[in-house]
Design a protein around this motif. Structure first.
Motif, PDB file in Angstrom:
ATOM      1  N   ILE A 124       0.834  -1.204   0.000  1.00  0.00           N
ATOM      2  CA  ILE A 124       0.000   0.000   0.000  1.00  0.00           C
ATOM      3  C   ILE A 124       0.870   1.256   0.000  1.00  0.00           C
ATOM      4  N   ALA A 125       1.936   1.241   0.808  1.00  0.00           N
ATOM      5  CA  ALA A 125       2.824   2.399   0.865  1.00  0.00           C
ATOM      6  C   ALA A 125       3.548   2.616  -0.466  1.00  0.00           C
ATOM      7  N   ILE A 126       3.988   1.527  -1.096  1.00  0.00           N
ATOM      8  CA  ILE A 126       4.718   1.647  -2.357  1.00  0.00           C
ATOM      9  C   ILE A 126       3.812   2.179  -3.467  1.00  0.00           C
ATOM     10  N   PHE A 127       2.605   1.638  -3.538  1.00  0.00           N
ATOM     11  CA  PHE A 127       1.690   1.990  -4.631  1.00  0.00           C
ATOM     12  C   PHE A 127       0.627   3.005  -4.192  1.00  0.00           C
ATOM     13  N   ALA A 128       0.969   3.840  -3.208  1.00  0.00           N
ATOM     14  CA  ALA A 128       0.007   4.828  -2.708  1.00  0.00           C
ATOM     15  C   ALA A 128      -0.545   5.737  -3.808  1.00  0.00           C
ATOM     16  N   LEU A 149      -3.235   3.764  -5.593  1.00  0.00           N
ATOM     17  CA  LEU A 149      -4.367   3.281  -4.803  1.00  0.00           C
ATOM     18  C   LEU A 149      -5.233   4.415  -4.264  1.00  0.00           C
ATOM     19  N   ALA A 150      -4.618   5.542  -3.958  1.00  0.00           N
ATOM     20  CA  ALA A 150      -5.374   6.644  -3.361  1.00  0.00           C
ATOM     21  C   ALA A 150      -6.284   7.292  -4.402  1.00  0.00           C
ATOM     22  N   PRO A 151      -7.568   7.438  -4.075  1.00  0.00           N
ATOM     23  CA  PRO A 151      -8.493   8.046  -5.050  1.00  0.00           C
ATOM     24  C   PRO A 151      -8.264   9.540  -5.252  1.00  0.00           C
ATOM     25  N   HIS A 152      -7.649  10.204  -4.277  1.00  0.00           N
ATOM     26  CA  HIS A 152      -7.412  11.653  -4.368  1.00  0.00           C
ATOM     27  C   HIS A 152      -6.021  11.958  -3.822  1.00  0.00           C
ATOM     28  N   SER A 153      -5.574  13.165  -4.055  1.00  0.00           N
ATOM     29  CA  SER A 153      -4.348  13.629  -3.417  1.00  0.00           C
ATOM     30  C   SER A 153      -4.617  13.844  -1.933  1.00  0.00           C
ATOM     31  N   PRO A 154      -3.656  13.539  -1.062  1.00  0.00           N
ATOM     32  CA  PRO A 154      -3.923  13.682   0.376  1.00  0.00           C
ATOM     33  C   PRO A 154      -4.140  15.125   0.817  1.00  0.00           C
ATOM     34  N   LEU A 188      -4.963   8.238   4.761  1.00  0.00           N
ATOM     35  CA  LEU A 188      -4.521   7.030   5.451  1.00  0.00           C
ATOM     36  C   LEU A 188      -3.540   6.238   4.598  1.00  0.00           C
ATOM     37  N   ILE A 189      -3.806   6.143   3.307  1.00  0.00           N
ATOM     38  CA  ILE A 189      -2.919   5.397   2.411  1.00  0.00           C
ATOM     39  C   ILE A 189      -1.550   6.068   2.341  1.00  0.00           C
ATOM     40  N   TYR A 190      -1.521   7.383   2.177  1.00  0.00           N
ATOM     41  CA  TYR A 190      -0.240   8.090   2.141  1.00  0.00           C
ATOM     42  C   TYR A 190       0.428   8.099   3.515  1.00  0.00           C
ATOM     43  N   PRO A 195       0.358  20.049   6.871  1.00  0.00           N
ATOM     44  CA  PRO A 195      -0.679  19.068   6.514  1.00  0.00           C
ATOM     45  C   PRO A 195      -0.141  17.669   6.219  1.00  0.00           C
ATOM     46  N   THR A 196       1.017  17.294   6.777  1.00  0.00           N
ATOM     47  CA  THR A 196       1.576  15.969   6.530  1.00  0.00           C
ATOM     48  C   THR A 196       0.585  14.885   6.949  1.00  0.00           C
ATOM     49  N   PRO A 197       0.266  13.939   6.069  1.00  0.00           N
ATOM     50  CA  PRO A 197      -0.723  12.898   6.413  1.00  0.00           C
ATOM     51  C   PRO A 197      -0.139  11.780   7.264  1.00  0.00           C
ATOM     52  N   GLU A 198       0.445  12.149   8.399  1.00  0.00           N
ATOM     53  CA  GLU A 198       0.961  11.147   9.334  1.00  0.00           C
ATOM     54  C   GLU A 198      -0.134  10.814  10.324  1.00  0.00           C
ATOM     55  N   TRP A 199      -0.274   9.543  10.690  1.00  0.00           N
ATOM     56  CA  TRP A 199      -1.432   9.093  11.457  1.00  0.00           C
ATOM     57  C   TRP A 199      -1.571   9.809  12.792  1.00  0.00           C
ATOM     58  N   GLY A 200      -0.472  10.012  13.504  1.00  0.00           N
ATOM     59  CA  GLY A 200      -0.543  10.724  14.779  1.00  0.00           C
ATOM     60  C   GLY A 200      -0.973  12.170  14.606  1.00  0.00           C
ATOM     61  N   THR A 201      -0.470  12.816  13.573  1.00  0.00           N
ATOM     62  CA  THR A 201      -0.861  14.191  13.279  1.00  0.00           C
ATOM     63  C   THR A 201      -2.330  14.270  12.888  1.00  0.00           C
TER      64      THR A 201
END
Length: 307
Positions: free
Chosen positions: A51-55, A58-63, A100-102, A253-259
């Motif tokens: 998922i991380a490699i092919f983000a 796989l992601a329908p939109h930009s994060p 989430l994917i990114y 706006p970094t899409p990190e899970w904790g943030t």
């Protein structure tokens, strides 16, 4: 009737290095696969890596894309949801699924960089302490004891406050906090191996101290370090998520899970999805890695191998 000479018989009994490696891997996989939880964890972790490699695919939109007409849109299956946003949107209209994917890229990268840094520095310090002994051992181990005396998250928080908020500084702080575990483990393994016959033989043969440490002793200390590295990987992800939640790790706006959790905490009562899905992502990732660590412990520790 053919006569087979000694050379022919000897050649037939020689085991090729490739065959020996395959046999070792087969034995490792046998003990690892006995633990069904470890196999499931490995499958989930491999899926996360893909998922991380092919983000981008796989992601329908930009994060970072904001859809102004869809603030806090619920998941598609809930009333008021939109099929365009399968897991809903956040407070500024960004697609939760895409973020989430990114975010898997950042979390896995954090774990890899932190564990690699802590492993290299900890192994070097542990090798020096266990091999040299004396004042070198005392100095290194007392420093490690001081680091371990502080709660890991608190110490990491102080270091990030000194270095400045940011993802890179957070990784440096977490690596510094995890380093003593590798140093102490390496020291104990080196002290156990240092007095064995093969090390004494290499020393009598004229091997230098550097060769004894890196070539003779260190390869026989790898197994426990692999298990520790796996478990530290999950700890690194948790620590990074905690620092991100406190605003000292990755910055918006970094899409990190904790943030993402930090940004969503004020909406926890009226938009459950903005908190639940990043939390589940952290839970699943850490749980999968811990399952792999248990399987590696069973497969690499001779005392725990099952007959």
């Amino acid at each position: 009737m053919t006569n087979e000479g000694p050379a022919t018989i000897e050649a037939a009994t020689v085991v090729k290095p490739q065959d020996a490696r395959l046999q070792m891997f087969a034995e490792f996989w046998h003990y690892f696969s006995i633990n069904k939880g470890a196999v499931i964890g490995l499958f989930v972790f491999a899926l996360l890596i893909l998922i991380a490699i092919f983000a981008p695919l796989l992601a329908p939109h930009s994060p970072d894309d904001q859809f102004r007409d869809f603030f806090l849109t619920p998941p598609a299956w809930q009333a008021g949801g939109n099929a365009q946003f399968l897991l809903g949107t956040d407070a500024v209209g960004r697609d939760m699924l895409s973020r989430l994917i990114y975010g898997s890229r950042f979390s896995l990268a954090i774990g890899f960089v932190v564990v690699t840094t802590a492993l290299i520095s900890g192994v070097i310090l542990g090798l020096l302490a266990g091999y040299c002994r004396g004042w070198v051992d005392t100095l290194i181990m007392r420093i490690m004891d001081i680091i371990l005396a502080f709660p890991s998250l608190l110490l990491a928080l102080v270091l990030v406050a000194v270095l400045g908020p940011g993802l890179v500084n957070a990784m440096i702080a977490i690596a510094f906090v995890l380093q003593p575990h590798f140093a102490r483990l390496t020291r104990a393994a080196v002290m156990a191996e240092k007095t064995r016959e093969y090390v004494v033989s290499a020393k009598v043969a004229g091997a230098s101290h550097l060769r004894l440490m890196l070539v003779t002793i260190l390869p026989n200390c790898i197994a426990p370090l692999i298990v520790q590295a796996t478990l530290s990987f999950s700890n690194a992800i948790l620590e990074a998520a905690a620092l991100g939640f406190l605003g000292m790790g990755a910055q918006p706006p970094t899409p990190e899970w904790g943030t993402m959790l930090a940004e969503a905490r004020e909406f926890i009562l009226r938009a459950w999805w903005v908190v639940t899905f990043p939390g589940l992502a952290i839970l699943i990732t850490v749980f999968a890695i811990n399952l792999i660590g248990d399987g590696l412990r069973d497969a690499l520790d001779p005392k725990l191998k099952r007959s």
